[in-house]
Design a protein around this motif. Structure first.
Motif, short mmCIF file in Angstrom:
data_model
loop_
_atom_site.label_atom_id
_atom_site.label_comp_id
_atom_site.label_asym_id
_atom_site.label_seq_id
_atom_site.Cartn_x
_atom_site.Cartn_y
_atom_site.Cartn_z
N ARG A 159 -1.09 -4.05 -7.30
CA ARG A 159 -1.88 -5.20 -7.73
C ARG A 159 -1.65 -6.40 -6.81
O ARG A 159 -2.13 -7.50 -7.12
CB ARG A 159 -1.51 -5.60 -9.17
CG ARG A 159 -1.58 -4.47 -10.15
CD ARG A 159 -2.93 -3.79 -10.22
NE ARG A 159 -3.99 -4.64 -10.72
CZ ARG A 159 -5.21 -4.22 -11.05
NH1 ARG A 159 -5.51 -2.94 -10.91
NH2 ARG A 159 -6.12 -5.04 -11.50
N CYS A 160 -0.97 -6.23 -5.71
CA CYS A 160 -0.80 -7.35 -4.76
C CYS A 160 -2.18 -7.93 -4.45
O CYS A 160 -3.09 -7.23 -4.01
CB CYS A 160 -0.14 -6.86 -3.47
SG CYS A 160 -0.08 -8.15 -2.20
N SER A 161 -2.34 -9.23 -4.68
CA SER A 161 -3.67 -9.83 -4.55
C SER A 161 -4.16 -9.83 -3.12
O SER A 161 -5.37 -9.81 -2.87
CB SER A 161 -3.67 -11.25 -5.12
OG SER A 161 -2.63 -11.99 -4.53
N GLY A 164 0.13 -6.95 9.37
CA GLY A 164 1.06 -7.94 8.86
C GLY A 164 1.09 -7.93 7.34
O GLY A 164 0.45 -7.09 6.70
N CYS A 165 1.87 -8.86 6.79
CA CYS A 165 2.00 -8.92 5.32
C CYS A 165 1.85 -10.37 4.88
O CYS A 165 2.73 -11.20 5.14
CB CYS A 165 3.36 -8.37 4.89
SG CYS A 165 3.67 -8.60 3.12
N SER A 166 0.74 -10.66 4.21
CA SER A 166 0.49 -12.03 3.75
C SER A 166 1.45 -12.47 2.66
O SER A 166 1.67 -13.67 2.46
CB SER A 166 -0.94 -12.14 3.21
OG SER A 166 -1.89 -11.85 4.20
N ALA A 195 -4.31 -9.97 6.76
CA ALA A 195 -2.97 -9.40 6.98
C ALA A 195 -2.49 -8.67 5.74
O ALA A 195 -2.06 -9.27 4.76
CB ALA A 195 -1.99 -10.51 7.35
N CYS A 196 -2.57 -7.36 5.78
CA CYS A 196 -2.02 -6.52 4.71
C CYS A 196 -1.75 -5.14 5.33
O CYS A 196 -2.68 -4.37 5.57
CB CYS A 196 -2.95 -6.41 3.52
SG CYS A 196 -2.34 -5.23 2.29
N ASN A 197 -0.48 -4.85 5.56
CA ASN A 197 -0.12 -3.58 6.18
C ASN A 197 -0.51 -2.37 5.34
O ASN A 197 -0.71 -1.27 5.87
CB ASN A 197 1.39 -3.54 6.43
CG ASN A 197 1.80 -4.45 7.56
OD1 ASN A 197 1.09 -4.58 8.55
ND2 ASN A 197 2.96 -5.09 7.41
N GLU A 234 10.23 -5.29 5.65
CA GLU A 234 9.53 -6.43 6.25
C GLU A 234 8.05 -6.12 6.44
O GLU A 234 7.28 -6.98 6.85
CB GLU A 234 10.18 -6.80 7.60
CG GLU A 234 11.56 -7.44 7.44
CD GLU A 234 11.53 -8.68 6.54
OE1 GLU A 234 10.75 -9.59 6.81
OE2 GLU A 234 12.29 -8.70 5.55
N GLN A 235 7.64 -4.89 6.12
CA GLN A 235 6.23 -4.53 6.24
C GLN A 235 5.48 -4.72 4.91
O GLN A 235 4.28 -4.93 4.90
CB GLN A 235 6.09 -3.06 6.68
CG GLN A 235 6.23 -2.84 8.15
CD GLN A 235 7.64 -3.12 8.65
OE1 GLN A 235 8.61 -2.68 8.05
NE2 GLN A 235 7.74 -3.87 9.73
N CYS A 236 6.21 -4.61 3.78
CA CYS A 236 5.53 -4.68 2.48
C CYS A 236 6.55 -4.89 1.37
O CYS A 236 7.62 -4.28 1.37
CB CYS A 236 4.76 -3.38 2.22
SG CYS A 236 3.83 -3.36 0.66
N ILE A 237 6.19 -5.76 0.41
CA ILE A 237 7.05 -6.00 -0.75
C ILE A 237 6.27 -5.82 -2.05
O ILE A 237 6.66 -6.35 -3.09
CB ILE A 237 7.68 -7.41 -0.69
CG1 ILE A 237 6.59 -8.49 -0.58
CG2 ILE A 237 8.67 -7.52 0.46
CD1 ILE A 237 7.13 -9.91 -0.74
FE1 SF4 Z 1 0.86 -7.09 -0.33
FE2 SF4 Z 1 2.08 -7.36 2.03
FE3 SF4 Z 1 2.16 -5.05 0.82
FE4 SF4 Z 1 -0.18 -5.92 1.76
S1 SF4 Z 1 1.61 -5.37 2.97
S2 SF4 Z 1 0.20 -4.94 -0.24
S3 SF4 Z 1 0.07 -8.14 1.50
S4 SF4 Z 1 3.05 -6.95 0.04
#
Ligand code: SF4
Length: 332
Positions: A117-119, A137-139, A128-130, A155-158
């Motif tokens: 559900r990451c917006s 990248g990751c916003s 930016a959304c890996n 560091e790529q996604c949380i």
């Molecule tokens: Fe969200 Fe970053 Fe993962 Fe994309 S990469 S889903 S922006 S946390």
């Protein structure tokens, strides 16, 4: 929505074809259609698998355990008398997952594969959304991440894994039956999801074109003393800020013979808290021991500016869930 090819499969062989490019499978459509409308998913082909439901939508309960067809609807599984009596963590995780309308539509197989559900993932205005566009990248790292993960991040996604039912399956030691272009196989449910690595766009270990057929849950002693606790911003129709699926077997002196603990809302994948389980095994389960287990569960947490509150929230969720499981009256 963009044009796509639509095929209705009446048999596994229609759905899983070696010569076809890996399609998107349509069951309840509660994730897929949403994301197609948002232009996040752009499948060239959609294979409707609802025609497989007569063979792969049933629920069977026996002495050895439970078999949940992947095309059973969430509402069917949560209402099944054997599921409610002998595997309460499953019934509770499904009941707390979504509105009745969604639970009537959504399949079990689709539920475990729901997307984050990451917006930023769900809004293509953010480039930016890996997870959506590998390497972009990751916003969320420097953006809004209040609901994001503490465990198994990178560091790529949380992004947090959003489901509830998956934690119940992890806690109960379920397996998954799969069919694919190269044949059938069975894997531990705990091995289905991936997260915390350098490839957040790859969320599962499914091979191209593989389809989930069923979940098998063994009738272990800890299954009946099991529960799901979900903490969220509002009491209904919300995703977990923190959740815990507990399955517990107590000895005659109330010592922990076996414990399975899976966490939701706090990790990038359904998260089994092995360190917390080890901290309690063989001990009497009281508040002090539960708190020590909770500390162990979050020892590797990596909070950020907006989600640091989830460390203590997650620990309190674990303590409450463990103590509630220990208090459960188990019918003969
Ligand atoms: Fe969200 Fe970053 Fe993962 Fe994309 S990469 S889903 S922006 S946390």
């Amino acid at each position: 929505m963009r044009p796509f090819a639509y095929v209705r499969a009446e048999a596994i062989a229609d759905a899983v074809r070696p010569e076809a490019a890996a399609p998107h499978y349509l069951a309840g459509g509660t994730t897929l259609v949403d994301l197609m409308k948002l232009d996040v998913l752009r499948p060239a082909a959609v294979v409707d698998i609802n025609g497989l439901a007569p063979r792969h939508g049933g629920i069977e309960a026996g002495r050895q355990g439970l078999r949940l067809g992947a095309l059973a609807r969430m509402s069917e599984a949560e209402a099944h008398p054997a599921v409610r009596r002998d595997y309460p963590v499953i019934a509770q995780s499904l009941q707390l997952a979504a509105s009745p309308q969604l639970r009537n539509m959504a399949s079990l197989g689709g539920n475990v594969l729901q997307r984050t559900r990451c917006s930023y993932f769900r809004d293509t205005a953010h480039p930016a959304c890996n997870k959506r566009e590998p390497g972009s990248g990751c916003s969320a790292l420097d953006g809004a991440h209040r609901s994001h993960a503490l465990l198994a991040t990178s560091e790529q996604c949380i992004a947090s894994y959003p489901g509830d039912f998956a934690q119940a399956l992890v806690a109960l030691g379920a397996t998954v039956e799969l069919a694919g272009p190269a044949g059938a196989r069975t894997i531990a449910f705990e091995d289905l999801h991936r997260g915390g690595d350098d490839a957040p766009h790859l969320e599962t270990t499914l091979r191209p074109g593989e389809l989930i057929l069923a979940f098998r849950v063994p009738a272990a002693p800890f299954a009946r003393r099991s529960l799901y606790l979900k903490v969220r911003d509002r009491q209904s129709y919300a995703f977990a800020l923190a959740s815990a699926a507990v399955a517990l077997d107590l000895g005659p002196g109330r010592e922990v013979r076996e414990l399975r603990l899976a966490l939701g809302g706090v990790a990038t994948r359904p998260w089994r808290a092995h360190a917390a389980e080890a901290a309690l095994r063989g001990r009497r389960l009281d508040e002090s021991a539960a708190r020590q287990a909770a500390e162990a569960a979050f020892a590797d947490a990596r909070p950020r500016a907006h989600n640091a509150f989830k460390v203590e929230l997650g620990k309190r969720t674990v303590v409450r869930a463990l103590l509630a499981a220990a208090r459960m009256e188990i019918p003969a």
